[in-house]
Design a protein around this motif. Structure first.
Motif, PDB file in Angstrom:
ATOM      1  N   GLY A  72       0.714  -1.152   0.083  1.00  0.00           N
ATOM      2  CA  GLY A  72       0.036   0.037   0.073  1.00  0.00           C
ATOM      3  C   GLY A  72       0.656   1.398   0.041  1.00  0.00           C
ATOM      4  N   GLY A  73       1.907   1.053  -0.275  1.00  0.00           N
ATOM      5  CA  GLY A  73       3.085   2.481  -0.114  1.00  0.00           C
ATOM      6  C   GLY A  73       3.290   2.915  -1.534  1.00  0.00           C
ATOM      7  N   LEU A  74       2.847   2.397  -2.640  1.00  0.00           N
ATOM      8  CA  LEU A  74       3.130   2.795  -3.925  1.00  0.00           C
ATOM      9  C   LEU A  74       2.115   4.296  -4.227  1.00  0.00           C
ATOM     10  N   GLU A  75       1.086   4.148  -4.264  1.00  0.00           N
ATOM     11  CA  GLU A  75       0.265   5.206  -4.427  1.00  0.00           C
ATOM     12  C   GLU A  75       0.315   6.282  -3.624  1.00  0.00           C
ATOM     13  N   PRO A  76       0.504   6.477  -2.296  1.00  0.00           N
ATOM     14  CA  PRO A  76       1.012   7.866  -1.674  1.00  0.00           C
ATOM     15  C   PRO A  76       2.222   8.091  -2.073  1.00  0.00           C
ATOM     16  N   LEU A  77       3.055   7.548  -2.363  1.00  0.00           N
ATOM     17  CA  LEU A  77       4.513   7.865  -2.973  1.00  0.00           C
ATOM     18  C   LEU A  77       4.219   8.485  -4.186  1.00  0.00           C
ATOM     19  N   LEU A  78       3.497   8.021  -5.278  1.00  0.00           N
ATOM     20  CA  LEU A  78       3.104   8.723  -6.596  1.00  0.00           C
ATOM     21  C   LEU A  78       2.408   9.827  -6.246  1.00  0.00           C
ATOM     22  N   ALA A  79       1.402  10.079  -5.415  1.00  0.00           N
ATOM     23  CA  ALA A  79       0.778  10.999  -5.253  1.00  0.00           C
ATOM     24  C   ALA A  79       1.459  12.354  -4.662  1.00  0.00           C
TER      25      ALA A  79
END
Length: 80
Positions: A72-79
């Protein structure tokens, strides 16, 4: 993303990033520019491709990217 033209993991990483809405992936082709492979090894301490950056953060290779996504860490990093 440091990559080569024939790397299946590079293609899978690109596919995953595109599925997450990343439209612009800057690829550094270390097979076409051998000096860039040296740069990659200096920056990452790794010899294999892909080596993926999101902004200035080194995520790692495809397995690292997929694990980050599963956690679940990719989307926040991309955002960010």
């Amino acid at each position: 993303m440091y990559a080569t033209g024939v790397c299946p993991y590079c293609l899978m990483a690109e596919r995953l990033l595109r599925a997450k809405g990343v439209a612009d992936i800057e690829k550094v082709r270390v097979d076409l520019e051998p000096a860039r492979r040296e740069e990659m090894m200096q920056r990452t301490g790794r010899r294999t491709v892909p080596q993926i950056y999101v902004g200035d953060r080194h995520v790692g290779g495809y397995d690292d990217l997929a694990a980050l996504d599963r956690a679940g860490g990719l989307e926040p990093l991309l955002a960010a």
